[in-house]
Structure formats: C-alpha cells, structure tokens
Write a protein that holds these residues in place. Structure first.
Motif, PDB file in Angstrom:
ATOM      1  N   ALA A  48       0.909  -1.303  -0.018  1.00 30.09           N
ATOM      2  CA  ALA A  48      -0.051   0.123   0.041  1.00 30.09           C
ATOM      3  C   ALA A  48       0.842   1.167  -0.087  1.00 30.09           C
ATOM      4  CB  ALA A  48      -0.980  -0.040   1.144  1.00 30.09           C
ATOM      5  N   THR A  49       1.834   1.247   0.571  1.00 36.06           N
ATOM      6  CA  THR A  49       2.743   2.322   0.682  1.00 36.06           C
ATOM      7  C   THR A  49       3.385   2.554  -0.533  1.00 36.06           C
ATOM      8  OG1 THR A  49       3.248   2.029   3.122  1.00 36.06           O
ATOM      9  CG2 THR A  49       4.867   3.231   1.934  1.00 36.06           C
ATOM     10  N   ARG A  50       3.817   1.667  -1.414  1.00 33.61           N
ATOM     11  CA  ARG A  50       4.572   1.700  -2.497  1.00 33.61           C
ATOM     12  C   ARG A  50       3.553   2.163  -3.505  1.00 33.61           C
ATOM     13  NH1 ARG A  50       7.431  -3.118  -1.237  1.00 33.61           N
ATOM     14  NH2 ARG A  50       5.665  -4.391  -1.924  1.00 33.61           N
ATOM     15  N   ASN A  51       2.040   1.628  -3.438  1.00 38.29           N
ATOM     16  CA  ASN A  51       1.222   2.233  -4.302  1.00 38.29           C
ATOM     17  C   ASN A  51       0.845   3.681  -4.206  1.00 38.29           C
ATOM     18  OD1 ASN A  51       0.826  -0.366  -5.412  1.00 38.29           O
ATOM     19  ND2 ASN A  51      -1.059  -0.844  -4.199  1.00 38.29           N
ATOM     20  N   ASN A  52       0.817   4.282  -2.909  1.00 41.91           N
ATOM     21  CA  ASN A  52       0.539   5.662  -2.764  1.00 41.91           C
ATOM     22  C   ASN A  52       1.748   6.406  -2.995  1.00 41.91           C
ATOM     23  OD1 ASN A  52      -1.825   5.219  -1.384  1.00 41.91           O
ATOM     24  ND2 ASN A  52      -0.853   4.884   0.901  1.00 41.91           N
ATOM     25  N   GLU A  53       2.972   5.885  -3.052  1.00 41.36           N
ATOM     26  CA  GLU A  53       4.007   6.656  -3.625  1.00 41.36           C
ATOM     27  C   GLU A  53       4.112   6.684  -4.915  1.00 41.36           C
ATOM     28  OE1 GLU A  53       7.509   4.727  -2.055  1.00 41.36           O
ATOM     29  OE2 GLU A  53       7.323   5.569   0.020  1.00 41.36           O
ATOM     30  N   GLU A  54       3.507   5.726  -5.840  1.00 40.17           N
ATOM     31  CA  GLU A  54       3.489   5.803  -6.961  1.00 40.17           C
ATOM     32  C   GLU A  54       2.468   6.482  -7.618  1.00 40.17           C
ATOM     33  OE1 GLU A  54       2.765   1.681  -8.271  1.00 40.17           O
ATOM     34  OE2 GLU A  54       4.857   1.033  -7.893  1.00 40.17           O
ATOM     35  N   ASP A  55       1.208   6.608  -6.783  1.00 40.25           N
ATOM     36  CA  ASP A  55       0.290   7.701  -7.051  1.00 40.25           C
ATOM     37  C   ASP A  55       0.620   9.099  -6.803  1.00 40.25           C
ATOM     38  OD1 ASP A  55      -1.535   5.452  -7.601  1.00 40.25           O
ATOM     39  OD2 ASP A  55      -2.567   5.428  -5.702  1.00 40.25           O
ATOM     40  N   LEU A  56       1.259   9.324  -6.110  1.00 42.57           N
ATOM     41  CA  LEU A  56       1.683  10.639  -5.618  1.00 42.57           C
ATOM     42  C   LEU A  56       2.899  11.176  -6.787  1.00 42.57           C
ATOM     43  CD1 LEU A  56       2.376  10.736  -1.705  1.00 42.57           C
ATOM     44  CD2 LEU A  56       0.571  11.879  -3.292  1.00 42.57           C
ATOM     45  N   ALA A  57       3.590  10.077  -7.110  1.00 44.35           N
ATOM     46  CA  ALA A  57       4.715  10.637  -8.480  1.00 44.35           C
ATOM     47  C   ALA A  57       3.865  11.151  -9.599  1.00 44.35           C
ATOM     48  CB  ALA A  57       5.618   9.375  -8.627  1.00 44.35           C
ATOM     49  N   GLU A  58       2.787  10.062 -10.014  1.00 49.68           N
ATOM     50  CA  GLU A  58       2.148  10.333 -11.132  1.00 49.68           C
ATOM     51  C   GLU A  58       1.237  11.734 -11.011  1.00 49.68           C
ATOM     52  OE1 GLU A  58      -0.717   7.069 -11.490  1.00 49.68           O
ATOM     53  OE2 GLU A  58       1.101   5.601 -11.870  1.00 49.68           O
TER      54      GLU A  58
END
Length: 67
Positions: A48-58
């Motif tokens: 979930a943390t990795r997904n959130n970081e990817e979403d923020l980068a997008e």
C-alpha cells in the motif's frame, strides 16, 4: 488453559499466564479464521505504501504537465 476465541480449541503453545491478557487468541488451523498473521499484514502495508508513492509521483507528473 488458553483457548481459540473462534473455535474453542485449546492452544498448547501459549503459556497459561497469558489467559489473563485482554487479547483474542486464534489457532493456526481454525476454519473460522478471519484474522491475518502479522507477516501478511506487513506485506500489505508495504504494498500500500508503494502504491501511494507511485500515485503521488503520477500526480506530480500531471501537475508539471499542466504548467
């Protein structure tokens, strides 16, 4: 004796003094088991943390493109 809160089976590996703790014990082979082991929860939190970081980068990329 400490028993499984779900099925009532005696859990031999848990010391008797933990019976007084305000904790729900669940045996490993319990058919009614809805509780996840902490190792599985740690993996889900990491994902979930990795997904959130990817979403923020997008989102950052989208904001840069709009400017």
């Amino acid at each position: 004796m400490v028993t499984c809160t779900s099925c009532g089976k005696i859990i031999d590996k848990v010391p008797n003094w933990l019976q007084s703790a305000n904790v729900e014990f669940v045996c490993n082979n319990c058919p009614n088991r809805q509780i996840k082991p902490i190792s599985q929860l740690a993996q889900e939190v990491a994902q979930a943390t990795r997904n959130n970081e990817e979403d923020l980068a997008e989102m950052d990329e989208l904001e840069e493109d709009e400017e």
